[in-house]
Design a protein around this motif. Structure first.
Motif, PDB file in Angstrom:
ATOM      1  N   GLY A  12       0.814  -1.220   0.000  1.00 23.56           N
ATOM      2  CA  GLY A  12       0.000   0.000   0.000  1.00 23.56           C
ATOM      3  C   GLY A  12       0.846   1.269   0.000  1.00 23.56           C
ATOM      4  N   ASN A  16      -0.093   5.698   5.125  1.00 23.92           N
ATOM      5  CA  ASN A  16       0.431   4.808   6.168  1.00 23.92           C
ATOM      6  C   ASN A  16       1.536   3.894   5.652  1.00 23.92           C
ATOM      7  OD1 ASN A  16      -1.082   5.861   8.290  1.00 23.92           O
ATOM      8  ND2 ASN A  16      -2.905   4.737   7.621  1.00 23.92           N
ATOM      9  N   VAL A  34       4.946  -1.802  -2.333  1.00 26.08           N
ATOM     10  CA  VAL A  34       4.197  -1.981  -3.582  1.00 26.08           C
ATOM     11  C   VAL A  34       2.854  -1.285  -3.483  1.00 26.08           C
ATOM     12  CG1 VAL A  34       5.286  -4.116  -4.368  1.00 26.08           C
ATOM     13  CG2 VAL A  34       3.302  -4.253  -2.859  1.00 26.08           C
ATOM     14  N   GLN A  42      -5.704   6.510  -3.672  1.00 27.32           N
ATOM     15  CA  GLN A  42      -6.989   6.182  -3.025  1.00 27.32           C
ATOM     16  C   GLN A  42      -7.290   7.190  -1.917  1.00 27.32           C
ATOM     17  OE1 GLN A  42      -8.878   3.994  -4.502  1.00 27.32           O
ATOM     18  NE2 GLN A  42      -7.322   3.344  -5.971  1.00 27.32           N
ATOM     19  N   SER A  44      -5.755   8.560   0.479  1.00 23.27           N
ATOM     20  CA  SER A  44      -4.796   9.586   0.900  1.00 23.27           C
ATOM     21  C   SER A  44      -4.735  10.807  -0.011  1.00 23.27           C
ATOM     22  CB  SER A  44      -3.401   8.968   1.067  1.00 23.27           C
ATOM     23  OG  SER A  44      -3.434   8.007   2.088  1.00 23.27           O
ATOM     24  N   LEU A  50      -6.426  18.331   6.249  1.00 22.87           N
ATOM     25  CA  LEU A  50      -6.127  19.030   7.494  1.00 22.87           C
ATOM     26  C   LEU A  50      -5.211  18.185   8.366  1.00 22.87           C
ATOM     27  CD1 LEU A  50      -9.661  20.385   8.403  1.00 22.87           C
ATOM     28  CD2 LEU A  50      -7.831  21.490   7.097  1.00 22.87           C
ATOM     29  N   HIS A  52      -4.898  18.084  11.847  1.00 23.13           N
ATOM     30  CA  HIS A  52      -5.716  18.664  12.906  1.00 23.13           C
ATOM     31  C   HIS A  52      -5.916  17.695  14.059  1.00 23.13           C
ATOM     32  CE1 HIS A  52      -9.793  17.029  11.186  1.00 23.13           C
ATOM     33  NE2 HIS A  52      -8.828  16.193  10.993  1.00 23.13           N
ATOM     34  N   HIS A 237     -16.127  15.829  -1.277  1.00 21.98           N
ATOM     35  CA  HIS A 237     -15.897  17.276  -1.220  1.00 21.98           C
ATOM     36  C   HIS A 237     -16.314  17.890  -2.544  1.00 21.98           C
ATOM     37  CE1 HIS A 237     -13.132  15.822   1.887  1.00 21.98           C
ATOM     38  NE2 HIS A 237     -13.188  17.035   2.413  1.00 21.98           N
ATOM     39  N   VAL A 320     -12.838   6.786   0.471  1.00 25.76           N
ATOM     40  CA  VAL A 320     -13.427   5.894   1.471  1.00 25.76           C
ATOM     41  C   VAL A 320     -12.516   5.852   2.695  1.00 25.76           C
ATOM     42  CG1 VAL A 320     -14.073   3.512   1.946  1.00 25.76           C
ATOM     43  CG2 VAL A 320     -14.557   4.492  -0.277  1.00 25.76           C
ATOM     44  N   LEU A 358      -4.472  10.946   8.331  1.00 26.65           N
ATOM     45  CA  LEU A 358      -3.233  11.524   7.800  1.00 26.65           C
ATOM     46  C   LEU A 358      -2.414  12.112   8.939  1.00 26.65           C
ATOM     47  CD1 LEU A 358      -4.617  13.698   4.893  1.00 26.65           C
ATOM     48  CD2 LEU A 358      -2.890  11.933   4.595  1.00 26.65           C
ATOM     49  N   THR A 359      -3.102  12.858   9.799  1.00 25.13           N
ATOM     50  CA  THR A 359      -2.439  13.599  10.867  1.00 25.13           C
ATOM     51  C   THR A 359      -1.552  12.722  11.733  1.00 25.13           C
ATOM     52  OG1 THR A 359      -4.345  15.055  10.927  1.00 25.13           O
ATOM     53  CG2 THR A 359      -2.891  15.131  12.844  1.00 25.13           C
TER      54      THR A 359
HETATM   55  C1  LIG Z   1     -13.401  12.334   3.098  1.00 25.56           C
HETATM   56  C2  LIG Z   1     -12.201  12.140   3.942  1.00 25.56           C
HETATM   57  C3  LIG Z   1     -11.675  13.218   4.658  1.00 25.56           C
HETATM   58  C4  LIG Z   1     -10.548  13.030   5.454  1.00 25.56           C
HETATM   59  N1  LIG Z   1      -9.979  14.113   6.033  1.00 25.56           N
HETATM   60  C5  LIG Z   1      -8.872  13.966   6.786  1.00 25.56           C
HETATM   61  C6  LIG Z   1      -8.227  15.101   7.316  1.00 25.56           C
HETATM   62  O1  LIG Z   1      -8.593  16.253   7.047  1.00 25.56           O
HETATM   63  N2  LIG Z   1      -7.151  14.901   8.107  1.00 25.56           N
HETATM   64  C7  LIG Z   1      -6.676  13.648   8.385  1.00 25.56           C
HETATM   65  O2  LIG Z   1      -5.729  13.547   9.150  1.00 25.56           O
HETATM   66  N3  LIG Z   1      -7.243  12.536   7.841  1.00 25.56           N
HETATM   67  C8  LIG Z   1      -8.316  12.686   7.044  1.00 25.56           C
HETATM   68  N4  LIG Z   1      -8.896  11.589   6.454  1.00 25.56           N
HETATM   69  C9  LIG Z   1      -8.351  10.261   6.751  1.00 25.56           C
HETATM   70  C10 LIG Z   1      -7.138   9.914   5.877  1.00 25.56           C
HETATM   71  O3  LIG Z   1      -7.304  10.386   4.570  1.00 25.56           O
HETATM   72  C11 LIG Z   1      -6.949   8.404   5.865  1.00 25.56           C
HETATM   73  O4  LIG Z   1      -6.901   7.934   7.174  1.00 25.56           O
HETATM   74  C12 LIG Z   1      -5.645   7.992   5.193  1.00 25.56           C
HETATM   75  O5  LIG Z   1      -5.491   8.622   3.946  1.00 25.56           O
HETATM   76  C13 LIG Z   1      -5.613   6.473   5.022  1.00 25.56           C
HETATM   77  O6  LIG Z   1      -4.386   6.153   4.433  1.00 25.56           O
HETATM   78  P1  LIG Z   1      -4.013   4.648   4.130  1.00 25.56           P
HETATM   79  O7  LIG Z   1      -2.589   4.641   3.718  1.00 25.56           O
HETATM   80  O8  LIG Z   1      -4.380   3.800   5.288  1.00 25.56           O
HETATM   81  O9  LIG Z   1      -5.004   4.214   2.943  1.00 25.56           O
HETATM   82  P2  LIG Z   1      -4.942   4.568   1.370  1.00 25.56           P
HETATM   83  O10 LIG Z   1      -4.532   5.943   1.116  1.00 25.56           O
HETATM   84  O11 LIG Z   1      -6.234   4.137   0.760  1.00 25.56           O
HETATM   85  O12 LIG Z   1      -3.786   3.635   0.858  1.00 25.56           O
HETATM   86  C14 LIG Z   1      -3.905   2.223   0.759  1.00 25.56           C
HETATM   87  C15 LIG Z   1      -3.280   1.823  -0.559  1.00 25.56           C
HETATM   88  O13 LIG Z   1      -3.143   0.414  -0.615  1.00 25.56           O
HETATM   89  C16 LIG Z   1      -3.201   0.043  -1.975  1.00 25.56           C
HETATM   90  N5  LIG Z   1      -3.450  -1.390  -2.047  1.00 25.56           N
HETATM   91  C17 LIG Z   1      -4.537  -2.051  -1.608  1.00 25.56           C
HETATM   92  N6  LIG Z   1      -4.397  -3.371  -1.832  1.00 25.56           N
HETATM   93  C18 LIG Z   1      -3.184  -3.540  -2.421  1.00 25.56           C
HETATM   94  C19 LIG Z   1      -2.459  -4.677  -2.897  1.00 25.56           C
HETATM   95  N7  LIG Z   1      -2.960  -5.930  -2.808  1.00 25.56           N
HETATM   96  N8  LIG Z   1      -1.242  -4.488  -3.468  1.00 25.56           N
HETATM   97  C20 LIG Z   1      -0.712  -3.226  -3.568  1.00 25.56           C
HETATM   98  N9  LIG Z   1      -1.358  -2.133  -3.133  1.00 25.56           N
HETATM   99  C21 LIG Z   1      -2.577  -2.283  -2.560  1.00 25.56           C
HETATM  100  C22 LIG Z   1      -4.337   0.899  -2.523  1.00 25.56           C
HETATM  101  O14 LIG Z   1      -4.238   1.056  -3.934  1.00 25.56           O
HETATM  102  C23 LIG Z   1      -4.141   2.213  -1.761  1.00 25.56           C
HETATM  103  O15 LIG Z   1      -3.458   3.195  -2.540  1.00 25.56           O
HETATM  104  C24 LIG Z   1      -9.981  11.743   5.595  1.00 25.56           C
HETATM  105  C25 LIG Z   1     -10.508  10.662   4.865  1.00 25.56           C
HETATM  106  C26 LIG Z   1     -11.582  10.872   4.016  1.00 25.56           C
HETATM  107  C27 LIG Z   1     -12.092   9.747   3.176  1.00 25.56           C
END
Ligand SMILES: Cc1cc2nc3c(=O)[nH]c(=O)nc-3n(C[C@H](O)[C@H](O)[C@H](O)COP(=O)(O)OP(=O)(O)OC[C@H]3O[C@@H](n4cnc5c(N)ncnc54)[C@H](O)[C@@H]3O)c2cc1C
Length: 507
Positions: A12, A16, A34, A42, A44, A50, A52, A237, A320, A358-359
């Motif tokens: 991912g 994170n 990867v 997605q 992120s 923010l 925050h 948004h 999502v 994100l924060t």
């Molecule tokens: C509407 C909205 C508003 C938000 N506002 C804020 C905010 O203002 N401040 C804040 O701090 N947080 C905010 N968040 C929360 C924050 O955006 C998320 O918590 C964070 O982006 C999650 O990151 P992630 O790395 O866990 O997931 P993702 O960004 O979804 O990354 C996971 C990745 O894994 C990849 N993946 C999945 N399966 C596989 C596989 N088998 N092989 C390779 N890759 C794979 C996907 O393609 C994806 O890119 C918000 C979220 C949303 C939806």
């Protein structure tokens, strides 16, 4: 790619995964990340952007989460001052929604919970003598001002990957983990590129940072049990032409108990969000629905003198949230905190990330690597909290950087110098290179996008398509017209004959 072997494979390339890869590489582990699509393709890149503490989480008694997030604001502002900057928020008072004493108490806690150092504290405001009062309906006469921070979300992901790569990590985009087989001494992972090429890699440990796919990854790719599950909550948004011309953002209380932000965006626009809609089925590309557009317009119209409707929307995006399932009924009240689970019982180490914001990504990554590294025989200390800027963030004062870029390269228009600095920081100098005139920046693709920037993004930031550049590495998608976007897409398609060439160029 055949039979490569790593200490750690991270699944991912959202915030994170990127944070974990950076932290682990900096502790000396050999790391492969990867990402099935583009970095930050997605959740992120779909946030409210923010950094925050989350004022409203105080109402849910999430004091630990708020304190952790507030203290991260200060760390991240220092690590990436070019893409994270302070922002003042205005909360118009509506006494029938929340009494003033309650807001004052909340803001007092917000000011004091997280070791605030540089950000201004909160105070009451009277709109008759405050610029933020101008665009509001006359019924709003008083409110409150407090501090949080803004982040270029997708760029935060890319910068973490760049830093990880500079510390030896390998970043493979457009490559998914198709199967992951766990043995006593390691993982055997089958990778597949978007072009359908497969390969095998081995790793001693695996970090599952697949965000909304984290549970599916365990069920369908790795066949592993998991103690937690996720709730997938869509948020959308809308972007409209600028509704106000000062640099404060608004936090608007709504009659349903939710809050909606209206934020100055990309100089000429206003960003309004977000919604909370339960998402059924597979994660993936989601889009805004008509009733979400209506809800967001109504939320803004309750406060602004100037009314907006669906026809005013120039762009929208949805994502999502992968939220830890805490069995809460109300989608906007599900916890935004995360759980990190280290599983060593079933063979080689497996670390799973459930939830997060994100924060708090840096703390999450630190917690994750603190747990995982000893299992891989690595006892290096956590390091990302100690004055290690992200790429381009070496100069703490971006305004000075704009001034010095303009002084040394007077041909760069002020708006372009500002855009470059607030996206690339000190790396803007790499884009300029030896250029002595705008013509030296190469082909002009529209707005203020030149070949020099496109080349930089391909060579250093894993950009491959027009969408990568227009909507994630930058937000120039708001400014290029359709034919300019197509020309950029054609140019990029010609640059890389195959995706393998792309990954080779970034090794
Ligand atoms: C509407 C909205 C508003 C938000 N506002 C804020 C905010 O203002 N401040 C804040 O701090 N947080 C905010 N968040 C929360 C924050 O955006 C998320 O918590 C964070 O982006 C999650 O990151 P992630 O790395 O866990 O997931 P993702 O960004 O979804 O990354 C996971 C990745 O894994 C990849 N993946 C999945 N399966 C596989 C596989 N088998 N092989 C390779 N890759 C794979 C996907 O393609 C994806 O890119 C918000 C979220 C949303 C939806």
């Amino acid at each position: 790619m055949v039979n490569e072997s790593y200490d750690l494979i991270v699944i991912g390339g959202g915030i994170n995964g990127a944070g974990i890869a950076r932290d682990a590489a900096g502790r000396g582990l050999s790391v492969l990340l990867v990402e099935a699509d583009d970095l930050a393709s997605q959740t992120s890149s779909a946030s409210t952007k923010l950094i925050h503490g989350g004022l409203r989480y105080l109402e849910q008694y999430e004091f630990k989460l708020v304190a952790k997030a507030l203290s991260e604001r200060e760390v991240l502002l220092k690590a990436a001052p070019h893409i994270i900057w302070p922002m003042r928020f205005i909360l118009p008072h509506q006494k029938h929604l929340r009494p003033a004493w309650m807001i004052r108490t909340g803001l007092f806690l917000y000011d004091h919970l997280g070791g605030r150092q540089t950000l201004a504290g909160s105070h009451g405001v009277t709109f008759a003598d405050h610029p933020a009062g101008m665009p509001l309906k006359s019924e709003f006469q008083k409110g409150f001002a407090y501090s949080d921070a803004w982040v270029q979300d997708a760029r935060l992901v890319v910068l973490n990957c760049m830093d990880a790569a500079s510390r030896g990590a390998r970043i493979m985009t457009r490559t998914s983990a198709e199967t992951a087989v766990r043995n006593a001494d390691g993982w055997q992972v089958t990778l597949k590129t978007m072009d359908g090429e497969t390969s095998e890699v081995r790793a001693r440990g695996l970090a599952n940072a697949a965000g909304p796919w984290a549970v599916r990854f365990l069920d369908e790719v790795a066949s592993q049990k998991h103690p937690y599950s996720l709730r997938l909550i869509k948020g959308s948004h809308i972007v409209v032409n600028q509704l106000f011309d000062h640099d404060h953002a608004y936090i608007f209380q709504q009659p349903d108990g939710r809050i909606v932000f209206a934020i100055p965006y990309e100089r000429d626009f206003t960003l309004i969000g977000t919604t909370d809609v339960e998402h059924e089925g597979a994660p993936g590309k989601v889009t805004i629905e008509e009733d979400e557009v209506r809800y967001l317009c109504e939320s803004a119209n309750r406060y602004f003198e100037r009314s907006i409707g669906p026809d005013d929307v120039v762009w929208s995006y949805s994502g999502v949230r992968p939220l830890l399932d805490d069995r809460e009924d109300n989608a906007s009240e599900i916890t935004r905190d995360y759980r990190i689970q280290l599983d060593t019982a079933g063979g080689a180490p497996l670390l799973n990330v459930f939830g997060g914001k994100l924060t708090t990504y840096r703390r999450l990554a630190e917690d994750a690597v603190d747990k995982l590294a000893p299992e891989l025989g690595n006892r290096q200390n956590a390091w990302t909290g100690n004055d290690h800027p992200l790429p381009g963030g070496e100069n703490p004062n971006p305004d000075d950087l704009v001034a010095s870029l303009r002084a040394s390269h007077a041909f760069i228009p002020p708006s372009l110098a500002t855009r470059w600095v607030f996206n690339y920081g000190t790396r803007a100098m790499t884009i300029v290179g030896d250029a002595r005139s705008l013509t030296d920046l190469g082909e002009h693709f529209g707005a203020d996008l030149y070949a020099a920037e496109v080349d930089y993004l391909r060579e250093h930031e894993w950009a491959r398509t027009a969408e990568d550049i227009l909507w994630r590495r930058s937000k120039l998608g708001l400014r290029l017209d359709d034919s300019e976007k197509r020309r950029l897409g054609d140019h990029l398609a010609q640059s890389f004959a195959t995706p393998m060439e792309m990954s080779a160029s970034l090794r």
